[in-house]
Design a protein around this motif. Structure first.
Motif, PDB file in Angstrom:
ATOM      1  N   ARG A  48     -44.745  23.911 -29.229  1.00 25.24           N
ATOM      2  CA  ARG A  48     -45.666  25.011 -29.565  1.00 25.24           C
ATOM      3  C   ARG A  48     -46.338  25.572 -28.308  1.00 25.24           C
ATOM      4  O   ARG A  48     -46.723  26.744 -28.278  1.00 25.24           O
ATOM      5  CB  ARG A  48     -46.746  24.521 -30.533  1.00 25.24           C
ATOM      6  CG  ARG A  48     -46.250  24.264 -31.943  1.00 25.24           C
ATOM      7  CD  ARG A  48     -47.370  23.890 -32.890  1.00 25.24           C
ATOM      8  NE  ARG A  48     -46.844  23.388 -34.153  1.00 25.24           N
ATOM      9  CZ  ARG A  48     -46.779  22.101 -34.479  1.00 25.24           C
ATOM     10  NH1 ARG A  48     -47.245  21.181 -33.642  1.00 25.24           N
ATOM     11  NH2 ARG A  48     -46.266  21.734 -35.631  1.00 25.24           N
ATOM     12  N   SER A  88     -45.423  29.005 -26.703  1.00 27.33           N
ATOM     13  CA  SER A  88     -46.015  30.291 -27.083  1.00 27.33           C
ATOM     14  C   SER A  88     -47.195  30.638 -26.181  1.00 27.33           C
ATOM     15  O   SER A  88     -47.485  31.816 -25.941  1.00 27.33           O
ATOM     16  CB  SER A  88     -46.448  30.283 -28.552  1.00 27.33           C
ATOM     17  OG  SER A  88     -47.573  29.447 -28.746  1.00 27.33           O
ATOM     18  N   GLN A  94     -59.547  27.604 -29.116  1.00 22.54           N
ATOM     19  CA  GLN A  94     -60.787  28.102 -29.706  1.00 22.54           C
ATOM     20  C   GLN A  94     -60.542  28.925 -30.965  1.00 22.54           C
ATOM     21  O   GLN A  94     -61.243  28.774 -31.970  1.00 22.54           O
ATOM     22  CB  GLN A  94     -61.535  28.959 -28.678  1.00 22.54           C
ATOM     23  CG  GLN A  94     -62.145  28.175 -27.531  1.00 22.54           C
ATOM     24  CD  GLN A  94     -62.754  29.095 -26.495  1.00 22.54           C
ATOM     25  OE1 GLN A  94     -62.255  30.194 -26.232  1.00 22.54           O
ATOM     26  NE2 GLN A  94     -63.840  28.664 -25.881  1.00 22.54           N
ATOM     27  N   GLU A  95     -59.547  29.813 -30.903  1.00 23.22           N
ATOM     28  CA  GLU A  95     -59.351  30.794 -31.970  1.00 23.22           C
ATOM     29  C   GLU A  95     -58.378  30.344 -33.053  1.00 23.22           C
ATOM     30  O   GLU A  95     -58.382  30.885 -34.161  1.00 23.22           O
ATOM     31  CB  GLU A  95     -58.855  32.108 -31.347  1.00 23.22           C
ATOM     32  CG  GLU A  95     -59.867  32.725 -30.377  1.00 23.22           C
ATOM     33  CD  GLU A  95     -59.254  33.818 -29.504  1.00 23.22           C
ATOM     34  OE1 GLU A  95     -58.077  34.201 -29.782  1.00 23.22           O
ATOM     35  OE2 GLU A  95     -59.919  34.265 -28.554  1.00 23.22           O
ATOM     36  N   ARG A  96     -57.548  29.335 -32.742  1.00 22.28           N
ATOM     37  CA  ARG A  96     -56.551  28.869 -33.714  1.00 22.28           C
ATOM     38  C   ARG A  96     -56.622  27.344 -33.783  1.00 22.28           C
ATOM     39  O   ARG A  96     -55.731  26.646 -33.281  1.00 22.28           O
ATOM     40  CB  ARG A  96     -55.156  29.351 -33.316  1.00 22.28           C
ATOM     41  CG  ARG A  96     -55.059  30.863 -33.172  1.00 22.28           C
ATOM     42  CD  ARG A  96     -53.692  31.299 -32.683  1.00 22.28           C
ATOM     43  NE  ARG A  96     -52.652  31.037 -33.675  1.00 22.28           N
ATOM     44  CZ  ARG A  96     -51.350  31.289 -33.478  1.00 22.28           C
ATOM     45  NH1 ARG A  96     -50.949  31.789 -32.316  1.00 22.28           N
ATOM     46  NH2 ARG A  96     -50.470  31.023 -34.425  1.00 22.28           N
ATOM     47  N   PRO A  97     -57.671  26.817 -34.379  1.00 24.47           N
ATOM     48  CA  PRO A  97     -57.903  25.366 -34.351  1.00 24.47           C
ATOM     49  C   PRO A  97     -56.795  24.538 -34.990  1.00 24.47           C
ATOM     50  O   PRO A  97     -56.655  23.357 -34.688  1.00 24.47           O
ATOM     51  CB  PRO A  97     -59.221  25.201 -35.106  1.00 24.47           C
ATOM     52  CG  PRO A  97     -59.389  26.454 -35.895  1.00 24.47           C
ATOM     53  CD  PRO A  97     -58.752  27.536 -35.093  1.00 24.47           C
ATOM     54  N   GLY A  98     -55.987  25.112 -35.856  1.00 25.61           N
ATOM     55  CA  GLY A  98     -54.918  24.352 -36.480  1.00 25.61           C
ATOM     56  C   GLY A  98     -53.552  24.562 -35.844  1.00 25.61           C
ATOM     57  O   GLY A  98     -52.550  24.045 -36.350  1.00 25.61           O
ATOM     58  N   PHE A  99     -53.506  25.305 -34.740  1.00 28.71           N
ATOM     59  CA  PHE A  99     -52.214  25.630 -34.141  1.00 28.71           C
ATOM     60  C   PHE A  99     -51.518  24.381 -33.611  1.00 28.71           C
ATOM     61  O   PHE A  99     -50.328  24.171 -33.832  1.00 28.71           O
ATOM     62  CB  PHE A  99     -52.399  26.653 -33.025  1.00 28.71           C
ATOM     63  CG  PHE A  99     -51.104  27.114 -32.411  1.00 28.71           C
ATOM     64  CD1 PHE A  99     -50.254  27.955 -33.115  1.00 28.71           C
ATOM     65  CD2 PHE A  99     -50.733  26.705 -31.142  1.00 28.71           C
ATOM     66  CE1 PHE A  99     -49.056  28.376 -32.562  1.00 28.71           C
ATOM     67  CE2 PHE A  99     -49.541  27.118 -30.573  1.00 28.71           C
ATOM     68  CZ  PHE A  99     -48.698  27.967 -31.284  1.00 28.71           C
ATOM     69  N   ARG A 143     -58.190  29.931 -25.151  1.00 28.34           N
ATOM     70  CA  ARG A 143     -58.406  30.840 -26.273  1.00 28.34           C
ATOM     71  C   ARG A 143     -57.605  30.422 -27.509  1.00 28.34           C
ATOM     72  O   ARG A 143     -58.055  30.584 -28.639  1.00 28.34           O
ATOM     73  CB  ARG A 143     -58.061  32.273 -25.859  1.00 28.34           C
ATOM     74  CG  ARG A 143     -59.102  32.870 -24.926  1.00 28.34           C
ATOM     75  CD  ARG A 143     -58.841  34.316 -24.576  1.00 28.34           C
ATOM     76  NE  ARG A 143     -57.805  34.458 -23.560  1.00 28.34           N
ATOM     77  CZ  ARG A 143     -56.580  34.899 -23.781  1.00 28.34           C
ATOM     78  NH1 ARG A 143     -56.211  35.243 -25.009  1.00 28.34           N
ATOM     79  NH2 ARG A 143     -55.709  34.993 -22.796  1.00 28.34           N
ATOM     80  N   THR A 144     -56.424  29.870 -27.300  1.00 29.82           N
ATOM     81  CA  THR A 144     -55.624  29.396 -28.432  1.00 29.82           C
ATOM     82  C   THR A 144     -56.340  28.269 -29.163  1.00 29.82           C
ATOM     83  O   THR A 144     -56.419  28.253 -30.403  1.00 29.82           O
ATOM     84  CB  THR A 144     -54.246  28.914 -27.944  1.00 29.82           C
ATOM     85  OG1 THR A 144     -53.548  30.002 -27.324  1.00 29.82           O
ATOM     86  CG2 THR A 144     -53.416  28.382 -29.107  1.00 29.82           C
TER      87      THR A 144
END
Length: 252
Positions: free
Chosen positions: A144, A147, A50-55, A47-48
């Motif tokens: 990272r 998290s 998918q939902e936060r492509p720049g994380f 989900r990270t």
């Protein structure tokens, strides 16, 4: 099909499904709680991405390359143990505790996590590359990922409590925030150790130097595993297994 995230999210999704299948196959076996936690880690990672492509600077490395290599080391140890073949000492301790059944599910998770992070992760990191093609370090992405573990912690604890062991509820960070903080600090320390040892492996200038680093990794993980397995409660298997087999060992 998974929505968005590309191959990186697909890999995490495939591992999420694989560990869910493993968890269900284990049932009330004391190896199941770690598989259950792994499901939540992969779900949160998927989900990270998918939902936060720049994380993540390099999501393909985190969620595909490193992720698949890392998970593969656990699955390889599991297969070896099931086949009666030798496994790394930290894994031997974890699997023996699960068979003996006098530990609680939280201990089983920590024993497996210790073997997986402190023993397996340095090899996975060194094997997948500590730097990007342009020479920059991948450590920021490694940090990272903490998290992801932090966000998976609460749901994983609740799931293991529901399925396997009521005692694990004491680690639920909804009413015990100290548990979440302690878990965060423990995994940060273990993962920093893993990166340190991975640098030693990757920077070895000879086979003898590599073996020396490897021996240190194995000894450190085995020593911590021995401490985690030291406290056992005779008869607790009956409590735990009765709870699981009494209909609690299914998802709510």
């Amino acid at each position: 099909m998974l929505a968005g995230g590309g191959p990186a999210a697909d890999c995490a999704g495939e591992l999420e499904h694989a560990f869910g299948t493993l968890r269900d196959r284990f049932g009330c076996d004391h190896r199941a709680p770690f598989a259950a936690v792994y499901v939540w880690v992969q779900s949160t990672l998927r989900r990270t991405v998918q939902e936060r492509p720049g994380f993540f600077a390099d999501p393909a490395w985190v969620a595909r390359d490193l992720n698949a290599r890392f998970a593969g080391l656990y699955l390889r140890a599991l297969r070896a143990d099931q086949d009666g073949r030798p496994v790394p000492e930290a894994w031997r301790i974890a699997f023996a505790a699960a068979r003996n059944g006098q530990t609680d599910a939280g201990q089983d998770v920590l024993l497996a996590a210790n073997a997986h992070i402190q023993r397996d992760e340095p090899y996975a990191l060194a094997g997948s590359g500590l730097t990007r093609p342009d020479g920059t370090s991948r450590k920021p992405d490694h940090d990272r990922f903490q998290s992801v573990l932090d966000r998976a912690f609460g749901p994983a604890v609740q799931d293991v409590t529901r399925r396997h062991d009521p005692l694990v509820a004491t680690a639920d960070d909804r009413w015990n925030p100290v548990a979440g903080l302690s878990a965060h600090e423990l995994f940060v320390m273990w993962r920093q150790n893993a990166w340190y040892y991975a640098r030693g492996l990757a920077g070895s200038r000879s086979a003898a130097e590599y073996r020396n680093v490897s021996r240190t990794i194995e000894a450190n993980a085995a020593a911590r595993g021995g401490l985690l397995a030291a406290v056992q409660v005779p008869g607790y298997r009956v409590v735990r297994d009765g709870y699981c087999r009494g209909g609690r060992g299914t998802a709510a």
